[in-house]
Design a protein around this motif. Structure first.
Motif, PDB file in Angstrom:
ATOM      1  N   LYS A 227       1.042 -11.476   4.740  1.00 40.55           N
ATOM      2  CA  LYS A 227      -0.236 -11.270   3.814  1.00 40.55           C
ATOM      3  C   LYS A 227      -1.358 -10.719   4.552  1.00 40.55           C
ATOM      4  O   LYS A 227      -2.293  -9.964   3.991  1.00 40.55           O
ATOM      5  N   GLU A 228      -1.692 -10.923   5.945  1.00 36.77           N
ATOM      6  CA  GLU A 228      -2.669 -10.459   6.539  1.00 36.77           C
ATOM      7  C   GLU A 228      -2.430  -8.740   6.470  1.00 36.77           C
ATOM      8  O   GLU A 228      -3.564  -7.916   6.676  1.00 36.77           O
ATOM      9  N   MET A 229      -1.272  -8.261   6.808  1.00 36.55           N
ATOM     10  CA  MET A 229      -1.275  -7.008   6.988  1.00 36.55           C
ATOM     11  C   MET A 229      -1.403  -6.278   5.465  1.00 36.55           C
ATOM     12  O   MET A 229      -2.112  -5.108   5.447  1.00 36.55           O
ATOM     13  N   VAL A 230      -0.958  -6.789   4.488  1.00 36.77           N
ATOM     14  CA  VAL A 230      -1.414  -6.270   3.029  1.00 36.77           C
ATOM     15  C   VAL A 230      -3.069  -6.235   2.876  1.00 36.77           C
ATOM     16  O   VAL A 230      -3.561  -5.317   2.279  1.00 36.77           O
ATOM     17  N   ARG A 231      -3.527  -7.372   3.151  1.00 32.99           N
ATOM     18  CA  ARG A 231      -5.178  -7.482   3.068  1.00 32.99           C
ATOM     19  C   ARG A 231      -5.793  -6.411   3.941  1.00 32.99           C
ATOM     20  O   ARG A 231      -6.652  -5.946   3.513  1.00 32.99           O
ATOM     21  N   ALA A 232      -5.211  -6.097   5.114  1.00 33.63           N
ATOM     22  CA  ALA A 232      -5.840  -5.091   5.906  1.00 33.63           C
ATOM     23  C   ALA A 232      -5.644  -3.726   5.434  1.00 33.63           C
ATOM     24  O   ALA A 232      -6.548  -2.858   5.254  1.00 33.63           O
ATOM     25  N   MET A 233      -4.267  -3.342   4.887  1.00 33.30           N
ATOM     26  CA  MET A 233      -4.180  -2.224   4.145  1.00 33.30           C
ATOM     27  C   MET A 233      -5.032  -1.896   2.961  1.00 33.30           C
ATOM     28  O   MET A 233      -5.687  -0.720   2.630  1.00 33.30           O
ATOM     29  N   LEU A 234      -5.289  -2.979   2.146  1.00 38.52           N
ATOM     30  CA  LEU A 234      -6.170  -2.745   1.017  1.00 38.52           C
ATOM     31  C   LEU A 234      -7.494  -2.619   1.271  1.00 38.52           C
ATOM     32  O   LEU A 234      -8.178  -1.851   0.696  1.00 38.52           O
ATOM     33  N   SER A 235      -7.800  -3.291   2.450  1.00 34.20           N
ATOM     34  CA  SER A 235      -9.171  -3.230   2.855  1.00 34.20           C
ATOM     35  C   SER A 235      -9.583  -1.753   3.248  1.00 34.20           C
ATOM     36  O   SER A 235     -10.529  -1.111   2.991  1.00 34.20           O
ATOM     37  N   GLU A 236      -8.716  -0.981   3.843  1.00 33.85           N
ATOM     38  CA  GLU A 236      -8.906   0.277   4.167  1.00 33.85           C
ATOM     39  C   GLU A 236      -8.993   1.552   3.152  1.00 33.85           C
ATOM     40  O   GLU A 236      -9.481   2.436   3.267  1.00 33.85           O
ATOM     41  N   SER A 237      -8.153   1.170   2.096  1.00 39.79           N
ATOM     42  CA  SER A 237      -7.953   2.186   1.136  1.00 39.79           C
ATOM     43  C   SER A 237      -8.666   1.795  -0.376  1.00 39.79           C
ATOM     44  O   SER A 237      -8.903   2.766  -1.059  1.00 39.79           O
ATOM     45  N   LEU A 238      -8.985   0.476  -0.735  1.00 40.25           N
ATOM     46  CA  LEU A 238      -9.456   0.024  -1.963  1.00 40.25           C
ATOM     47  C   LEU A 238     -10.768   0.458  -1.937  1.00 40.25           C
ATOM     48  O   LEU A 238     -11.512  -0.125  -1.209  1.00 40.25           O
ATOM     49  N   ILE A 239     -11.231   1.262  -2.940  1.00 44.95           N
ATOM     50  CA  ILE A 239     -12.519   1.568  -3.178  1.00 44.95           C
ATOM     51  C   ILE A 239     -13.203   0.404  -4.175  1.00 44.95           C
ATOM     52  O   ILE A 239     -14.299  -0.050  -4.040  1.00 44.95           O
ATOM     53  N   GLY A 240     -12.698   0.266  -5.335  1.00 44.45           N
ATOM     54  CA  GLY A 240     -13.221  -0.646  -6.314  1.00 44.45           C
ATOM     55  C   GLY A 240     -12.260  -0.966  -7.378  1.00 44.45           C
ATOM     56  O   GLY A 240     -11.321  -0.323  -7.593  1.00 44.45           O
ATOM     57  N   VAL A 241     -12.616  -2.163  -7.935  1.00 41.97           N
ATOM     58  CA  VAL A 241     -11.795  -2.608  -9.082  1.00 41.97           C
ATOM     59  C   VAL A 241     -12.914  -3.147 -10.091  1.00 41.97           C
ATOM     60  O   VAL A 241     -14.004  -3.554  -9.958  1.00 41.97           O
ATOM     61  N   ILE A 242     -12.889  -2.609 -11.493  1.00 43.57           N
ATOM     62  CA  ILE A 242     -13.620  -2.865 -12.487  1.00 43.57           C
ATOM     63  C   ILE A 242     -12.724  -3.393 -13.559  1.00 43.57           C
ATOM     64  O   ILE A 242     -11.644  -3.278 -13.861  1.00 43.57           O
ATOM     65  N   SER A 243     -13.596  -4.606 -14.128  1.00 41.38           N
ATOM     66  CA  SER A 243     -12.537  -5.437 -14.998  1.00 41.38           C
ATOM     67  C   SER A 243     -13.768  -5.333 -16.410  1.00 41.38           C
ATOM     68  O   SER A 243     -14.756  -5.494 -16.453  1.00 41.38           O
ATOM     69  N   GLN A 244     -12.903  -5.229 -17.324  1.00 40.22           N
ATOM     70  CA  GLN A 244     -13.380  -5.145 -18.728  1.00 40.22           C
ATOM     71  C   GLN A 244     -12.772  -6.312 -19.843  1.00 40.22           C
ATOM     72  O   GLN A 244     -11.301  -6.247 -19.802  1.00 40.22           O
ATOM     73  N   THR A 245     -13.477  -6.910 -20.299  1.00 37.93           N
ATOM     74  CA  THR A 245     -12.627  -7.414 -21.311  1.00 37.93           C
ATOM     75  C   THR A 245     -12.642  -6.722 -22.751  1.00 37.93           C
ATOM     76  O   THR A 245     -13.530  -6.245 -23.370  1.00 37.93           O
TER      77      THR A 245
END
Length: 70
Positions: free
Chosen positions: A1-19
């Motif tokens: 879990k921690e490895m996935v979180r670290a990888m996401l924190s380095e590459s994820l720029i943003g998430v937009i949610s729309q209903t």
């Protein structure tokens, strides 16, 4: 879990949610647009966990390549 979180924190720029709408039973249908540092843009709808579209920038060309589902 921690490895996935670290990888996401380095590459994820943003998430937009729309209903988008509500189903007959009142459940909300949402669209999530996820963007990462490599230029990947993925849109996912919560109705059936459907990938609506995915596109990425081709390295060095400035052009986009992607697949779309209708």
């Amino acid at each position: 879990k921690e490895m996935v979180r670290a990888m996401l924190s380095e590459s994820l720029i943003g998430v937009i949610s729309q209903t988008l709408c509500k189903t007959k039973d009142g459940s909300e249908v949402s669209l999530f647009t996820c963007t990462n540092a490599n230029g990947l843009v993925m849109k996912v709808m919560t109705y059936g966990a459907t990938v609506v579209s995915m596109a990425s920038r081709i390295a060095g060309s400035g052009a986009s390549s992607g697949a779309r589902s209708q």
